[in-house]
Write a protein that holds these residues in place. Sequence first.
Motif, PDB file in Angstrom:
ATOM      1  N   ALA A  81     -60.129  -2.315  94.376  1.00  0.00           N
ATOM      2  CA  ALA A  81     -61.283  -1.993  95.330  1.00  0.00           C
ATOM      3  C   ALA A  81     -61.065  -0.618  95.947  1.00  0.00           C
ATOM      4  O   ALA A  81     -62.348   0.081  96.334  1.00  0.00           O
ATOM      5  N   GLY A  82     -60.184   0.040  95.837  1.00  0.00           N
ATOM      6  CA  GLY A  82     -60.053   1.244  96.401  1.00  0.00           C
ATOM      7  C   GLY A  82     -59.248   1.482  97.428  1.00  0.00           C
ATOM      8  O   GLY A  82     -59.166   2.532  98.270  1.00  0.00           O
ATOM      9  N   GLU A 218     -49.803  -3.047 101.986  1.00  0.00           N
ATOM     10  CA  GLU A 218     -49.177  -4.392 101.510  1.00  0.00           C
ATOM     11  C   GLU A 218     -47.922  -4.481 101.954  1.00  0.00           C
ATOM     12  O   GLU A 218     -47.113  -4.756 101.177  1.00  0.00           O
ATOM     13  N   HIS A 251     -53.307  -8.413 101.410  1.00  0.00           N
ATOM     14  CA  HIS A 251     -53.963  -9.441 100.731  1.00  0.00           C
ATOM     15  C   HIS A 251     -53.568 -10.802 101.558  1.00  0.00           C
ATOM     16  O   HIS A 251     -54.372 -11.810 101.545  1.00  0.00           O
TER      17      HIS A 251
END
Lengths: 298, 362
Positions: A81-82, A218, A251
Amino acid sequence: MSIKMKNDEVIQNTVYDVYENYDESKSTVDEIILPERDKDKTPILEIKGLGIDFGGLTAVDEFTLSIGRTEIAGIIGPNGAGKTTIFNLLTKVYQPTRGTFLFDGVDTAGMTTTQISKMGIARTFQNIRLFDKLTVEENVKAAMHEEVNYGLFSGIFHGPKYRRQEKAAHEKALELLSIFDMQDMADYQASSLPYGAQRRLEIVRALATDPKVLLLDEPAAGMNPSETAELMNNIRKIRDTFGIAIILIEHDMSLVMNVCEGIAVLNFGRIIAKGNPEEIQNNPAVIEAYLGKKKEAK
Amino acid sequence: MKMKIKNGKLSPYTKNSIISYGIVIIAFVVVTVLNSMGAVSSSLQGQLVPICAYIIMAVSLNLVVGISGELSLGHAGFMSAGAFMGIVVSGMLESSGLPDGVRLAAAVICGAILAGILGFLIGIPVLRLRGDYLAIVTLAFGEIIKNIMNIVYAGVDSNGFHLRTNPDLGLEESGRMLLNGPMGATAVQRISTFTAGFILVLITLFIVQNIMNSRQGRAIMACRDNRIAAESIGLNVMRYKLMAFTVSAALAGMGGALFGLNYSTLLPIKFNFNTSVLILVFVVLGGLGNIWGSIIAATVLTILPEALRQFADYRMLAYAIVLILVMIFTYSPKIKMFTQGLREKVFKGKNKTPEPETEGGV
Ligand SMILES: Nc1ncnc2c1ncn2[C@@H]1O[C@H](COP(=O)(O)OP(=O)(O)OP(=O)(O)O)[C@@H](O)[C@H]1O
Ligand SMILES: [Mg+2]
């Protein structure tokens, strides 16, 4: 963690939309729904229409966001998605094709990665980037510039200034490592650490630069649920003790929804929703982005 | 040297430093004692100073190749600059009546300064490049220095110092030619001694090892291990690469001066690409970043060709074979695993690597 579906929710115009109609002359601070404690202060980061193209691919476009001084914000979105690209733009690993961002009111256009770090933005990397051959403690000390600033002469002759500053740096390094209970690993070679510990070491190293904004890419990747829960508490603890802003790419939805006060959702390089966790969970565009592809959240 | 003891254990840098100093000091004492008993062969005696010079070259190159992680193929260029600068300085002080030791010190310092300045100036453009490109450009600069030395003529007379790019210096009768273009330096007073070499090796070890265990060393190694991460924590990568390169060049100049003042004649061609590669071999064989490894490799590989003299024409062939065998036995992954297994058996439970966790991911 699933995203709750609520059929007839309207996409809300939320938190961060202020700069879409940005007017330089007008103070916009009041309009931002920053966390209560940040309201009367200028945002630490004011990102205005940031965009970058890689050849024909527009990886990020019209990225506009304000971050409060002690806010924990989240950026989520499907793979590719960037999200990481935004961190690379904020740390000037890439120079933006369009737009800019203000840090503490200062325009950062044309600055280098090194300058950005000195101003007070620190980050971790999605694909871990430690100084492998250095020890854990050295990884942390390498990031300290306030505490250790003796010149080459002291570096060669190890005089009193060297000894004083190295001692202070050693103590500070252990103190920072103790956030994650890692002080016992100080003498291990960084590359010998287990995966989760390497991620935590990256956070400690970033903190050692004394940042005002901490970017975590992340941080929970590859961690087990108990490690992730601990990380969640530690992220809050870091914000509270250091009084800094944190932007989190993650995520793991439970982590993001629990710890973030504001969330921006990215898809194909564009923000498709902004708001607090509840608003995001009920946002149809977000649900579509996530369910349109295969189930994304793990 | 200050020992740092942490939790009753020596830090790895301190341990390695002690090994390096230990090797050098013990070797010096042993050779000195043997020498006084007349037990050192004359061919080895003649190699004592070159061995010291090559140790300095290897340790200083290790600062760039091992510690800073940039492949440099022009180290002999800095050695050359230091050697001829040292010869000029020593030659000019010949009539001053200063003791040899003082003249040597002056020569060494001037050699180091010149090479350091050259290293700094060359480093600015070269260190903007990366990897193979950087290596090739250092090679080019090494050759440029050699070729410049080939056309430099210098002499001294009562009017002072003369420096030209042609042999016509217009020296007075009493004047003396110091550098003679491609003929190099002739009739050099040999003022280098083994003791001086020993001291210079110690100085080199002191500088390089202390830097490794300092803020600057951490920064240099951080830039080597991960350039992007180094920038992200605010390190100016160019600055630290340049620092390593300049210090390394200055030390090479020091080693060059020691080397140059050990021979009565010295040709510029001595410091060609082959010499750069030879020094690189010392570093690679001794282990990147391993200082005492460089010391041992430089010593053994300097003595070896002489020791292999009995093989006459096949000397260099034997040398190459020994080199290949040593490389295989030290660096082959299988043999490494084997020796590590042995070590673990011997020192059971003493290795402090935490249990590895299998987890992939980006
Ligand atoms: N240096 C680059 N050159 C070309 N394309 C790039 C570059 N960096 C990123 N991209 C592209 O930009 C897009 C966004 O990548 P990015 O790494 O930011 O995604 P992400 O949101 O972090 O994904 P993930 O969740 O998998 O980490 C991708 O299509 C990627 O291929
Ligand atoms: Mg990413």
